[in-house]
Design an enzyme around this catalytic site. Structure first.
Site, PDB file in Angstrom:
ATOM      1  N   GLU A 100       0.728  -1.214   0.009  1.00 21.74           N
ATOM      2  CA  GLU A 100       0.080  -0.065   0.049  1.00 21.74           C
ATOM      3  C   GLU A 100       0.934   1.240  -0.090  1.00 21.74           C
ATOM      4  O   GLU A 100       0.647   2.060  -0.579  1.00 21.74           O
ATOM      5  CB  GLU A 100      -1.005  -0.068   1.194  1.00 21.74           C
ATOM      6  N   HIS A 170     -11.575  -6.079   8.064  1.00 21.23           N
ATOM      7  CA  HIS A 170     -11.953  -5.931   6.694  1.00 21.23           C
ATOM      8  C   HIS A 170     -13.426  -5.073   7.202  1.00 21.23           C
ATOM      9  O   HIS A 170     -14.298  -5.266   6.346  1.00 21.23           O
ATOM     10  CB  HIS A 170     -12.439  -7.107   5.984  1.00 21.23           C
TER      11      HIS A 170
END
Length: 366
Positions: A100, A170
């Site tokens: 990321e 998540h």
């Protein structure tokens, strides 16, 4: 401790009848937006299809636009980029390593070099490794170079918030982390019509933008979306339901929770609620909320992120300062708890309509 107490109190009704977990799993009902006939031809789209359509328009109209991230080449885990590599080529829609920080850094470099960079972080929970690149580089690039360099044509998309089974890694809603960083714009859509227009606005805006997409809406949110290209204003809140007694503020999925609360308040309390979708977290539309609170005298803010330092705290502080003499009751916040996001206890963690309705009753009876 607060979450544990809440579970104990709500797991049993009158300490006798067990409350089934399934009764609390559907924490909202999606209410579609509509557009006037003057908007032309529409097509039935869910949220991910509207996002895909927006990205397709951006790639078609801007030859410098590129899309990149983990697995975007085959369409992404939520299918938001499906078919785009086949249509626009491997040099414009391509995968990156699972990094990321590298995705954000590459996006900054591409935007600085003149490209329209559209990055995808596969889940918003994993955006934190890119935090330094986003907040110390992207947000400050124009400022610290005295306007010589500019990465304003960078947009970072990320699926966010609860989905019903995402558990700790998540399900998170990280918008407040980035709201503390001048130089960014942070946007959260509530449905397909808004998502298409707002995403195109972010892509064309001359400031780096974070576009958080509530993933539970990817397939559950369906609307008749205009086929044509269109944009929508950033930093402008939407008044979805007009009312006189209490102002309710949310964003993303929570807007649909609060719609039900408006109806509950009307049916059971004869209370008229004004519902506002904040739309843009940064810079946020203080004026619209302040004008509403000056009319109603009461404010409830609801979001999925934890209570402490959630963006609701900034709204509450600002409105208390702006509307102090108009307030008839302390501002209420209904949020996630100050715990990691739970798995099996997710239904109790969520700021569902029942928790919000209790806050409405508290405001009315103050």
């Amino acid at each position: 401790m607060a979450l544990r107490t809440f579970i104990k109190r709500n797991l049993f009704l009158n300490n006798k009848c067990p409350l089934r977990i399934s009764q609390r799993l559907s924490h909202f009902t999606f209410v579609p937006d509509t557009v006037s006939a003057s908007e032309g031809e529409t097509q039935r789209m869910n949220l991910f299809q509207a996002i895909n359509n927006s990205l397709d328009i951006a790639l078609t109209q801007d030859p410098t636009a590129v899309i990149f991230g983990e697995d975007v080449a085959f369409g992404g885990v939520f299918r938001c980029t499906v078919g785009l590599q086949e249509k626009h080529g491997k040099s414009r829609v391509f995968n990156t390593p699972l990094c990321e920080q590298g995705i954000a850094g590459f996006g900054i470099g591409a935007a600085t070099a003149g490209a329209t960079a559209i990055a995808e972080i596969q889940f918003a929970d994993y955006i934190l490794p890119a935090f330094d690149q986003i907040c110390n580089e992207a947000a400050k690039y124009r400022y610290r170079s005295g306007g010589i360099y500019d990465c304003g044509s960078l947009t970072i998309r990320a699926p966010c918030s609860a989905v019903g089974h995402g558990a700790v890694y998540h399900s998170q809603s990280p918008e407040a982390f980035f709201a503390h960083c001048p130089g960014l714009k942070v946007v959260v859509p509530r449905g397909p019509i808004k998502a298409k227009g707002l995403l195109l606005s972010c892509i064309r805006d001359k400031n780096p933008c974070l576009f958080f997409e509530p993933k539970i809406l990817y397939r559950s949110a369906v609307e008749q979306v205009p086929v044509k290209e269109y944009t929508m204003p950033l930093s402008k809140a939407d008044i979805l339901v007009e009312g006189d007694d209490i102002t309710l503020v949310g964003w993303g999925t929570q807007v649909h929770v609060l719609r039900e609360v408006c109806q509950l308040a009307k049916d059971q309390l004869n209370v008229s609620c004004e519902l506002i979708d904040l739309v843009t977290i940064l810079p946020w539309d203080k004026e619209t909320i302040a004008q509403s609170v000056k009319k109603t005298g009461r404010l409830l803010i609801a979001h999925e992120a934890p209570l402490t330092s959630g963006f609701g705290a900034e709204i509450a502080a600002s409105i208390q300062h702006e509307c102090f003499l108009n307030l008839e009751a302390p501002i209420e916040r209904v949020t996630g708890f100050d715990t990691p996001f739970p798995h099996m206890f997710e239904p109790f963690y969520m700021p569902d309509k029942w928790r919000c309705f209790e806050a409405v009753k508290k405001l009315v009876n103050y």
